[in-house]
Write an enzyme that holds these catalytic residues in place. Structure first.
Site, PDB file in Angstrom:
ATOM      1  N   ASP A  69     -29.720 -24.854  -3.887  1.00  0.00           N
ATOM      2  CA  ASP A  69     -29.607 -23.437  -3.766  1.00  0.00           C
ATOM      3  C   ASP A  69     -30.607 -23.001  -5.110  1.00  0.00           C
ATOM      4  O   ASP A  69     -30.229 -23.093  -6.241  1.00  0.00           O
ATOM      5  CB  ASP A  69     -28.406 -22.606  -4.050  1.00  0.00           C
ATOM      6  CG  ASP A  69     -28.750 -20.945  -3.855  1.00  0.00           C
ATOM      7  OD1 ASP A  69     -28.831 -20.643  -2.783  1.00  0.00           O
ATOM      8  OD2 ASP A  69     -28.207 -20.439  -4.913  1.00  0.00           O
ATOM      9  N   THR A 102     -34.080 -17.932  -1.813  1.00  0.00           N
ATOM     10  CA  THR A 102     -34.287 -17.835  -3.379  1.00  0.00           C
ATOM     11  C   THR A 102     -35.283 -19.038  -3.737  1.00  0.00           C
ATOM     12  O   THR A 102     -35.891 -18.920  -4.624  1.00  0.00           O
ATOM     13  CB  THR A 102     -32.873 -17.953  -3.958  1.00  0.00           C
ATOM     14  OG1 THR A 102     -32.316 -19.148  -3.525  1.00  0.00           O
ATOM     15  CG2 THR A 102     -32.061 -16.862  -3.667  1.00  0.00           C
ATOM     16  N   THR A 103     -35.096 -20.295  -3.059  1.00  0.00           N
ATOM     17  CA  THR A 103     -36.048 -21.211  -3.298  1.00  0.00           C
ATOM     18  C   THR A 103     -37.565 -20.919  -2.669  1.00  0.00           C
ATOM     19  O   THR A 103     -38.274 -21.266  -3.592  1.00  0.00           O
ATOM     20  CB  THR A 103     -35.417 -22.513  -2.816  1.00  0.00           C
ATOM     21  OG1 THR A 103     -34.058 -22.999  -3.166  1.00  0.00           O
ATOM     22  CG2 THR A 103     -36.515 -23.885  -3.225  1.00  0.00           C
ATOM     23  N   ASP A 372     -25.266 -17.359   2.140  1.00  0.00           N
ATOM     24  CA  ASP A 372     -26.531 -17.458   2.493  1.00  0.00           C
ATOM     25  C   ASP A 372     -26.558 -17.364   4.067  1.00  0.00           C
ATOM     26  O   ASP A 372     -27.336 -16.609   4.642  1.00  0.00           O
ATOM     27  CB  ASP A 372     -27.254 -18.892   2.169  1.00  0.00           C
ATOM     28  CG  ASP A 372     -27.593 -18.877   0.600  1.00  0.00           C
ATOM     29  OD1 ASP A 372     -27.749 -17.755  -0.007  1.00  0.00           O
ATOM     30  OD2 ASP A 372     -28.149 -19.897   0.269  1.00  0.00           O
TER      31      ASP A 372
END
Length: 405
Positions: A69, A102-103, A372
């Protein structure tokens, strides 16, 4: 460099070469900022996608975290450069607004800056580059509005939502169980969602975990779970249409012998403990009890069941009892761990996703994956990619103008 002492005899160093040092300005500062961001993007790039690799992170106190994550990786990284701190805030903004991606947002910002560096080398002004990216973001938003597809779903027709959720879980460590976890996540969201207002309150979805069992044992509880059991092993393990007396007063003799009005409670939940004599008085009256329930859990039970927390026996009335459709005690295999399930609460639609796993690391990573998956259903794909563009645009405006030094 010279060594000197103050009036208390404490040594300090005098740097004579301090005047010779200069700050990076102009194109050098911009390239330094871009170079620092490219390093962060390359670190996260290998954890992106279904074949992405997990990162093993060790905190200063020795705790080890294994995850892919992006927000978690950046949160655990010890960064001191201003541009890397801005990347951490970028990932946190994506996590706060959307919950997923988020990545990707960091990798995308790195790719945009890498292309901006080539334009800087050709002598194009940073303001022109930022304006170009802003124009590109508007074109991307307009294009997304044309290609977006809408589909209908409901409590019965959930297959498309499950497929979307499985896409989110495919890149996680839990991908071998992505189908059952996706179904649990979809059912949890639909249980608390207001379909008319198109609103989802994710605070009503509680994600808990307990070490032991397999990941396949993860289940959805239509209520709340408490890490407690009945005060006596011979007390009933299942209570239907429970009426709960929620107490914060000590439940010990001679209190149970006092003449108080029978309010019709079928379950007692007490913040304090009581001894075997109190259990002996409760057993003949067929009144099961739970002891040593924490204050936070006690408040959660009161809110969910519509009950009132009673500080004294004299104040106990039928109107202050909490109500639930089913209260049951569940044991977990050979570990003999027990938990209390309070389901079908009268005053709340709250649900609990109860995760099982072989170790603490697996539990924590599954919690992040479920987070997520839940957020991925709440967000719309158009909002998701637009946010990538707009956050990256603001990041480029600050970086290319040389404000991040």
């Amino acid at each position: 460099m010279a060594l000197a002492f103050d009036e208390y005899g404490r040594p300090f160093i005098i740097l004579k070469e301090q005047e010779q040092k200069t700050r990076l300005r102009g194109i050098k500062a911009q390239k330094a900022n871009i170079s620092a961001e490219k390093v962060i993007a390359r670190v996260l790039r290998t954890s992106l996608g279904p074949k992405g690799m997990d990162k093993m992170l060790q905190s200063p106190d020795g705790n080890v975290t294994i995850t892919n994550d992006g927000a978690t990786i950046l949160e655990h990284m010890d960064v001191d450069n201003q541009i890397t701190k801005l990347m951490v805030e970028l990932s946190q903004s994506q996590d706060y607004e959307i919950g997923d991606g988020t990545t990707g947002v960091v990798v995308m910002a790195g790719a945009l800056l890498e292309q901006a560096e080539r334009l800087l080398e050709r002598g194009i002004h940073p303001i022109r580059i930022a304006e170009g990216y802003e124009m590109a973001s508007r074109i991307a938003v307009e294009h997304l509005e044309h290609i977006v597809q809408k589909f209908d779903f409901g409590p019965i027709n959930i297959e498309l939502l499950v497929q979307t959720c499985m896409t989110t879980l495919s890149s996680k460590i839990v991908n071998r169980c992505k189908r059952p976890l996706a179904e649990i996540s979809v059912k949890a969201v639909l249980s608390v969602a207001d379909l008319e207002r198109k609103d989802v309150n994710l605070d009503l979805i509680k994600v808990e975990g307990k070490v032991g069992g397999k990941l396949e044992d993860t289940e959805l509880v239509y209520g709340i779970t408490v890490d407690k059991d009945m005060s006596h092993p011979q007390m009933p393990k299942k209570i239907e249409d429970a009426k709960m007396a929620i107490l914060t007063c000590p439940f010990e003799p001679p209190k149970p012998k006092t003449k108080h009005k029978d309010v019709g409670a079928t379950l007692v939940i007490c913040q304090w403990g009581f001894d075997d004599e109190a259990n002996h008085l409760l057993m003949p009256r067929n009144l099961p009890a739970v002891r040593w329930v924490g204050g936070v859990e006690l408040e959660l039970i009161a809110i969910a069941t519509g009950g009132r927390i009673v500080p004294r026996f004299q104040e106990l009335t039928p109107e202050k009892l909490g109500r639930a459709g089913l209260v049951r005690e569940k044991s977990f295999g050979t570990t003999k761990d027990k938990m209390l399930y309070i389901e079908h609460c009268a005053n709340s639609r709250a649900v609990t996703i109860f995760i099982r796993g072989g170790n603490k690391m697996m539990i924590e990573e599954t919690k992040r994956s479920i987070h997520d998956a839940l957020c991925g259903q709440e967000s719309h794909s158009q909002q998701f990619y637009c946010l990538w563009w707009w956050i990256s645009r603001d990041f480029l405006l600050n970086c290319c103008r040389g404000r991040c030094r």
